[in-house]
Design a protein around this motif. Structure first.
Motif, PDB file in Angstrom:
ATOM      1  N   UNK A 105      40.308  45.181  31.369  1.00  0.00           N
ATOM      2  CA  UNK A 105      40.602  42.766  31.742  1.00  0.00           C
ATOM      3  C   UNK A 105      40.730  42.791  30.597  1.00  0.00           C
ATOM      4  N   UNK A 106      39.919  43.120  29.285  1.00  0.00           N
ATOM      5  CA  UNK A 106      39.860  41.886  28.045  1.00  0.00           C
ATOM      6  C   UNK A 106      41.868  41.802  27.536  1.00  0.00           C
ATOM      7  N   UNK A 108      43.833  40.129  29.650  1.00  0.00           N
ATOM      8  CA  UNK A 108      43.772  39.303  29.604  1.00  0.00           C
ATOM      9  C   UNK A 108      44.698  38.394  28.090  1.00  0.00           C
ATOM     10  N   UNK A 161      42.933  43.429  38.166  1.00  0.00           N
ATOM     11  CA  UNK A 161      41.738  42.341  37.740  1.00  0.00           C
ATOM     12  C   UNK A 161      42.154  41.640  37.024  1.00  0.00           C
ATOM     13  N   UNK A 169      42.445  38.957  39.773  1.00  0.00           N
ATOM     14  CA  UNK A 169      41.079  38.375  41.072  1.00  0.00           C
ATOM     15  C   UNK A 169      40.735  37.098  39.684  1.00  0.00           C
ATOM     16  N   UNK A 170      40.541  37.471  38.063  1.00  0.00           N
ATOM     17  CA  UNK A 170      40.004  36.003  37.713  1.00  0.00           C
ATOM     18  C   UNK A 170      40.813  34.549  37.763  1.00  0.00           C
ATOM     19  N   UNK A 177      39.919  33.515  41.270  1.00  0.00           N
ATOM     20  CA  UNK A 177      38.736  32.242  40.970  1.00  0.00           C
ATOM     21  C   UNK A 177      38.173  31.528  40.326  1.00  0.00           C
ATOM     22  N   UNK A 203      38.637  35.488  47.745  1.00  0.00           N
ATOM     23  CA  UNK A 203      38.012  36.202  46.494  1.00  0.00           C
ATOM     24  C   UNK A 203      37.533  37.987  46.740  1.00  0.00           C
ATOM     25  N   UNK A 255      39.387  40.768  45.814  1.00  0.00           N
ATOM     26  CA  UNK A 255      38.131  42.150  45.715  1.00  0.00           C
ATOM     27  C   UNK A 255      37.787  43.632  45.964  1.00  0.00           C
TER      28      UNK A 255
END
Lengths: 308, 335
Positions: A240-241, A244, A257, A260-261, A264, A275, A279
């Motif tokens: 994820x990070x 991002x 991922x 999804x973030x 949300x 969501x 997911x």
């Protein structure tokens, strides 16, 4: 003494002896504990699935039901055909995730197999330094490195003109690099386990290095390569990070991922059905994959980490 | 950028035709061009990738922590970043917010690690005593928790603990008031540190205990049964035989699992990012979260300060793992 004798082989004795209340109570306790662990593990996943199939009215109901009363696919329809991010279909995000994951796994598999052969088969001056480098890099968390990695890639991009941020190439390279240390350490054990004599006798019989590699080493190392690749696959699929940081506002390159973030943050608290459906689409493929390969994963992970 | 096997092979064949056939290599390898000998060619691609993408940034991280560094220094024709020495470190050490974050990180990480280890070990022991079929069923269920992507797990728990229609608040409201108190229906889990960290710990433990349990189970299966029989003959109960047999036998495994858990739990980011929903709530920052906030969410980004916090975190982690690295090196992992 009788109680210790009973404990020695509890399973074998259950049929033969007269029922013992204390033992029965213990068995019930064990089953109950096992059941509790099972419910604790599975329930959140179940709740995701149940919500994904519930209509909106049931989701926001102030009297939630354990199973969907009127199961529906409308949440999946909204995710797959709707507009989470304007102008980009959900399928695109799946393809992005697949490209990044499979690409990085392929690179990591090739590089770490070569490195593992070097480390397992040769004695050379930088060998120890290389292994320590692998270990240390594995320890330093991505969360600590992320700023410097970002700055470095940014500067590399500015000097060379190669576009690495805001598309899939940068994250693909970083995922491959992150996978290399652990896959090398895992593969090293598998390469070392192949007897050298096999290779040597093949060489005496006149086999070329290339033949030895493909016909002798590869078949024996393949299970290890599979285990290492699976591990790299799951790491990259979930990452994820880095995504991002590297993708920022380049929404058409988002991985699942990140999608999804984003979903949300835009619809959080209002569209739990969507969501949870998204997911589910992210989770279920990994789970099916995982269940197929779980034994290999546990062995591969501890083997790579504990014993080379 | 990276060499493919195809480019490695020809060089290898031309340089070391003799040593190739006995893949042992060694000092007798290639006399006049050692750096083109097979082991170096084989590690070269991996080494280039690792150094460029991961190792060099670690060096840079230390370097950057001594600079005033922001987005404007990244622009073309920008002034170079300004050297500020240990300024960031002195600022950090005198900043009460940093100490709060550090304390919270240690406490939250400690709670995660202890709960995961204890629960994982207990479940491992339990699985070992259950009949095979049931142990397999529970094992597969646990796999589902382990396999759930971190982002999905965070979403699921956020949904479970959501204030209005979340299941947890409904169940708490349905329970008798004398047991859990009242007023749960609108309870906000994600505003204050304690409830938010509780949910965070729960997510981590939920996802991490299966790995511990299955590793412990695999370890238990490797312990010879005679040891337990001997312990039983000596009159040891379950508790005694755990501490007298199981624990000493599995000590290396426990050490490894403990260190892995500490490393993994110190770096928790995604779950917190989802639960806290952004960086507005400073009271729930943890160390890795603080790094990210300084680097990418503060305006302007403070890469220098972010790097300084990253150095602190890296030193913590390397300090914890130094012992482990030493064991690995001593056990001959690097030989």
């Amino acid at each position: 003494m009788t109680s210790t004798a009973e404990r020695r082989a509890p399973r074998a004795q259950t049929g033969r002896r007269a029922p013992n209340p204390a033992k029965a109570a213990r068995a019930v306790g064990l089953y109950a504990a096992g059941l509790a662990v099972l419910v604790f593990s599975v329930f959140p996943v179940y709740w995701m699935l149940a919500t994904a199939f519930k209509p909106q009215s049931e989701i926001v109901s102030l009297d939630p039901t354990l199973v969907p009363m009127a199961p529906t696919l409308e949440n999946f329809d909204r995710v797959l055909n709707g507009q989470i991010i304007p102008g980009v279909s959900f399928w695109r995000f799946m393809v992005n995730s697949l490209i990044v994951t499979l690409g990085s796994v392929a690179i990591a598999a090739v590089l770490s197999l070569l490195a593992a052969i070097a480390v397992a088969r040769f004695r050379f001056r930088l060998r120890t330094a290389f292994i320590i480098l692998l270990m240390v890099i594995q320890m330093v968390p991505m969360e600590a490195m992320i700023i410097s990695i970002f700055i470095n890639i940014r500067q590399f991009q500015d000097t060379t003109g190669l576009q690495l941020l805001g598309n899939l190439s940068g994250i693909l390279i970083v995922y491959a690099a992150v996978a290399v240390p652990i896959t090398t350490m895992m593969l090293r054990g598998f390469v070392a386990a192949v007897p050298k004599e096999l290779e040597e006798s093949a060489a005496i019989d006149g086999a070329s290095n290339w033949t030895i590699f493909w016909r002798i080493l590869m078949p024996l190392v393949a299970p290890g390569l599979a285990a290492a690749s699976i591990f790299a696959f799951i790491t990259a699929w979930n990452e994820f990070i880095v995504a991002l940081t590297f993708l920022g506002r380049s929404t058409e390159y988002y991985t699942l991922p990140l999608t999804l973030s984003y979903y949300s943050s835009r619809f959080g608290g209002t569209d739990w059905g969507g969501i949870m459906a998204a997911s589910t689409l992210l989770t279920v493929p990994v789970m099916i994959f995982f269940l197929f390969v779980q034994r290999r994963m546990v062995n591969g992970l501890t083997m790579g980490a504990v014993k080379g | 950028m990276a060499q493919t096997p195809e480019t490695v092979r020809p060089a290898e064949e031309s340089e070391t035709a003799e040593t190739r056939t006995t893949p042992r290599g060694g000092p007798q390898g290639n006399r006049w061009n050692r750096w083109l000998s097979p082991p170096y060619l084989l590690i070269a691609p991996a080494l280039v990738l690792l150094t460029g993408v991961l190792f060099w940034p670690i060096v840079q991280m230390v370097w950057n922590s001594f600079y005033e560094y922001s987005t404007r220094h990244l622009l073309p024709n920008s002034p170079p970043a300004e050297w500020v020495g240990v300024q960031h470190y002195t600022d950090l050490l005198s900043d009460p917010q940093f100490w709060t974050i550090l304390r919270n990180t240690v406490l939250v990480c400690g709670a995660m690690v202890v709960l995961t280890m204890v629960l994982g070990t207990l479940v491992g022991l339990l699985l070992n005593r259950l009949p095979n079929w049931f142990s397999t069923v529970v094992g597969i269920g646990m796999m589902l928790a382990w396999a759930t992507p971190v982002i999905s797990a965070s979403m699921i728990y956020k949904w479970l603990f959501e204030d209005r229609s979340g299941l947890v608040n409904h169940m708490l409201a349905a329970l008798p008031d004398w047991l859990v108190g009242s007023g749960w229906l609108e309870y906000q889990w994600f505003l204050d540190p304690l409830p938010l960290f509780s949910v965070l710990v729960l997510i981590i433990v939920w996802q991490a205990f299966p790995f511990i349990a299955l590793s412990v189970l695999a370890g238990l299966k490797s312990i010879p049964g005679e040891l337990y029989e001997a312990a039983r003959v000596d009159g040891a109960g379950a508790w005694r035989s755990f501490w007298a047999v199981t624990f000493p036998m599995l000590r290396p495994l426990f050490a490894l699992l403990l260190i892995l858990q500490i490393i993994w739990d110190l770096r928790v980011f995604t779950q917190l990012y989802i639960l806290a929903g952004g960086f507005q709530n400073e009271s729930v920052y943890l160390l890795s979260y603080y790094i990210y906030q300084q680097g990418f969410s503060a305006s302007p980004p403070n890469y220098g300060m972010g790097s300084a916090i990253a150095v602190v975190m890296t030193v913590m982690i390397l300090g914890i793992t130094a012992y482990y690295l030493r064991i690995m090196i001593r056990q001959g992992e690097t030989r």
